[in-house]
Design a protein around this motif. Sequence first.
Motif, PDB file in Angstrom:
ATOM      1  N   TRP A  96       0.841  -1.211   0.000  1.00  0.00           N
ATOM      2  CA  TRP A  96       0.000   0.000   0.000  1.00  0.00           C
ATOM      3  C   TRP A  96       0.874   1.259   0.000  1.00  0.00           C
ATOM      4  N   LEU A  97       1.947   1.248   0.783  1.00  0.00           N
ATOM      5  CA  LEU A  97       2.832   2.410   0.836  1.00  0.00           C
ATOM      6  C   LEU A  97       3.643   2.529  -0.449  1.00  0.00           C
ATOM      7  N   ALA A  98       4.104   1.396  -0.962  1.00  0.00           N
ATOM      8  CA  ALA A  98       4.848   1.425  -2.221  1.00  0.00           C
ATOM      9  C   ALA A  98       3.995   2.018  -3.340  1.00  0.00           C
ATOM     10  N   GLY A  99       2.724   1.584  -3.405  1.00  0.00           N
ATOM     11  CA  GLY A  99       1.841   2.081  -4.460  1.00  0.00           C
ATOM     12  C   GLY A  99       1.628   3.574  -4.388  1.00  0.00           C
ATOM     13  N   ILE A 100       1.397   4.086  -3.189  1.00  0.00           N
ATOM     14  CA  ILE A 100       1.185   5.532  -3.024  1.00  0.00           C
ATOM     15  C   ILE A 100       2.440   6.303  -3.415  1.00  0.00           C
ATOM     16  N   LEU A 101       3.595   5.827  -2.969  1.00  0.00           N
ATOM     17  CA  LEU A 101       4.838   6.544  -3.261  1.00  0.00           C
ATOM     18  C   LEU A 101       5.172   6.522  -4.745  1.00  0.00           C
ATOM     19  N   VAL A 102       4.938   5.396  -5.418  1.00  0.00           N
ATOM     20  CA  VAL A 102       5.219   5.340  -6.854  1.00  0.00           C
ATOM     21  C   VAL A 102       4.313   6.304  -7.606  1.00  0.00           C
ATOM     22  N   GLN A 103       3.053   6.350  -7.219  1.00  0.00           N
ATOM     23  CA  GLN A 103       2.131   7.288  -7.871  1.00  0.00           C
ATOM     24  C   GLN A 103       2.524   8.742  -7.622  1.00  0.00           C
ATOM     25  N   LYS A 104       3.316   8.978  -6.585  1.00  0.00           N
ATOM     26  CA  LYS A 104       3.782  10.331  -6.261  1.00  0.00           C
ATOM     27  C   LYS A 104       5.162  10.619  -6.852  1.00  0.00           C
ATOM     28  N   GLY A 105       5.701   9.659  -7.620  1.00  0.00           N
ATOM     29  CA  GLY A 105       6.951   9.934  -8.322  1.00  0.00           C
ATOM     30  C   GLY A 105       8.209   9.354  -7.705  1.00  0.00           C
ATOM     31  N   PHE A 106       8.081   8.241  -6.968  1.00  0.00           N
ATOM     32  CA  PHE A 106       9.242   7.582  -6.379  1.00  0.00           C
ATOM     33  C   PHE A 106       9.395   6.161  -6.923  1.00  0.00           C
ATOM     34  N   ILE A 107      10.596   5.644  -6.857  1.00  0.00           N
ATOM     35  CA  ILE A 107      10.832   4.216  -6.988  1.00  0.00           C
ATOM     36  C   ILE A 107      10.932   3.668  -5.569  1.00  0.00           C
TER      37      ILE A 107
END
Length: 342
Positions: A96-107
């Motif tokens: 869940w955290l990975a998905g939010i961060l990727v959508q915000k422009g992170f790997i």
Amino acid sequence: MFKKITFSIVFLPYIAFAQSSAIGQKTFYYKDSVRNRPVTTEIWYPTDADISKAYTTPEYPFIRISTIHNAPIPRKKFPLIMLSHGTGGGRLNMEWLAGILVQKGFIVAAVDHWGNTYDHKIAMDFVTPWKRAQDISFALTQLLQTRELDQAIDSERIGAAGFSIGGYTVIALAGAKLDLEALTNFTETPLGLKEFALPEFPNLKAMINQKEVKASFRKATNLKDKRIKAFFAICPAIGQGFTTQKQFESIHDPVYIVGAQSDSITPIKTNALHYQKMIKQSKLLIIPGKTGHYVFLNEAKSQLKENERLFFTDDKTVNRNAVHQQVGNEAASFFHNVLGGN
């Protein structure tokens, strides 16, 4: 100055995660030959691949966003966030955290901490948490040396996030130095005995050889990783292994601590609040009400939720998805502010 942030979960509406672009996912099977230890690493990343190709297998037990396995890796630099799971968990427990961060422009890169996962439990690896920081540093080195990722990872913009003992892990990576004797003494107190009674490994204390633990600890000298510039610790554990501010004098980068008011596994008094008091200029988020420790795991599908109620069933006043969105957005904002965004 310390900054404390609180919000009410009871009145938050259900917030669905809107997936606006495709997320790539890839597994790397690294091996630390020096420590004879596998460090399997999962990465999630923005990709220009067709989002209609994203999927999740039907037998997957968690509610999650869809990803495209082995999707093309972007030819653009993104900041990287290393992710450390909780005790007895696994690299996929906080998608869940990975998905939010990727959508915000992170790997995002999450590792399996060998011997401390749900499917591979070794007693010693449940009481030698310093090995986890070494896992993260090793995986980070491998990722930066992996040719296909060189075009995508900005090595000057790296952060770390972790949950529970993974929260301790990122604080250790920031430069905190554990006092093993203080922690051992605490585990002999009534409160310490309660915290040491891990649901993930019943009767753990009886299986531990303290001489082996001390020998392992002596080998783990400086765990600080200077390549990592921002640290987000969710319900960090073993706070009572830190009794003086001198143990944090090597921390010079921003730290954000999250705690849950009704956490009975890592109570905020001896953990989140204690860390925040000790780490100068750290930020603190306390989620009030009946939000417990395991709210920070993925949302489970009905069968897993029924079989593992302790880990996946929350009080009726708590909306797990809403907690994830709030904390994920806080993490993304924190990392953007410290590392910069795209």
